[in-house]
Enzyme design. Sequence first.
Site, PDB file in Angstrom:
ATOM      1  N   HIS A 138      10.583  17.079 -17.184  1.00 56.22           N
ATOM      2  CA  HIS A 138      11.933  16.802 -16.691  1.00 56.22           C
ATOM      3  C   HIS A 138      12.872  16.271 -17.771  1.00 56.22           C
ATOM      4  O   HIS A 138      13.917  16.851 -18.009  1.00 56.22           O
ATOM      5  CB  HIS A 138      11.824  15.793 -15.547  1.00 56.22           C
ATOM      6  CG  HIS A 138      13.067  15.644 -14.744  1.00 56.22           C
ATOM      7  ND1 HIS A 138      13.088  15.013 -13.516  1.00 56.22           N
ATOM      8  CD2 HIS A 138      14.343  16.018 -14.971  1.00 56.22           C
ATOM      9  CE1 HIS A 138      14.313  15.041 -13.028  1.00 56.22           C
ATOM     10  NE2 HIS A 138      15.106  15.628 -13.897  1.00 56.22           N
TER      11      HIS A 138
ATOM     12  N   GLU B 158      20.342  13.147  -8.174  1.00 60.20           N
ATOM     13  CA  GLU B 158      19.442  12.185  -8.811  1.00 60.20           C
ATOM     14  C   GLU B 158      20.104  10.835  -9.083  1.00 60.20           C
ATOM     15  O   GLU B 158      19.645  10.076  -9.934  1.00 60.20           O
ATOM     16  CB  GLU B 158      18.877  12.767 -10.100  1.00 60.20           C
ATOM     17  CG  GLU B 158      17.883  13.879  -9.854  1.00 60.20           C
ATOM     18  CD  GLU B 158      17.040  14.182 -11.074  1.00 60.20           C
ATOM     19  OE1 GLU B 158      15.845  13.863 -11.049  1.00 60.20           O
ATOM     20  OE2 GLU B 158      17.586  14.726 -12.056  1.00 60.20           O
TER      21      GLU B 158
END
Length: 273
Positions: free
Chosen positions: A198, A105
């Site tokens: 998330h 990420e």
Amino acid sequence: MKNRLFVSVALILFARHGYAQTQTQAQDPDEARIADVVTASHILANEGILDSFGHVSTRSVKNPDHMFMPRAMAPALVTRADIVEVDISKNCSAVAPNAPRLNGERFIHCRVYAANPELQSVIHSHDLAVIPFGIANVPLEPVVAQAGFLPAETPLFEVRDAYPPDATKRGVQVTNAKLGDALATKLGKNPAVLMARHGETVVGKSVREATVRALYIHIDAKAQFAGMQLNPHITPIDGPELAVNAKENFDSDRPWQNYLSHLHGAEEQHPEQ
């Protein structure tokens, strides 16, 4: 006598190492920022904001098209040797050809930096105090004075909106530039953006500012949740108050030093870790 001599020598060597480290950071502004990334990773892990995942990054002073962030690893264990230099402009790839595996990420960081030249630090966490707001569709609001840097409602990034409506496979992680750009757009010029199912992404003009913001977002989320248990109709900080508090009329260095003392206290209690 031997023990005293050993301790004295150890203290002298430690002092020399600390002095040399300080000198290096003073001579190289990137090293100073990297040191803050390491410390911030440890502070946020110690406070339960970073878990086994999540990451802190900083933009390079010497080359603003580069950033520094840890390799793919637990934040609590990050050291200077684990920091990787990443090219923001070249598909968010490591500068060194033999660099260790990067966080998938990292595109969160690269695309936020690319969209906001003024930002110098990005933090992505899976803060359990914050996640419930993104899954319950309850806006996170500023309810404590030290979180007065937040807008009236912190934006929520819904990753599903970044995929085609007929997509049969999609993830919740931001693992490419397209998703990173969508997140950066939702963030806008806000200090933070929630991420549905998330976590959150927090930004700042320094590592310390971003870290302090993450700490107070955590506190604010806990306070709002607790208040809503007493009365769902809470009274957040309003517009005129935000007009003053948005300037963050407290020094980021004070909470940084405070949480650094928490970290040192934890290290003293568990020296073997």
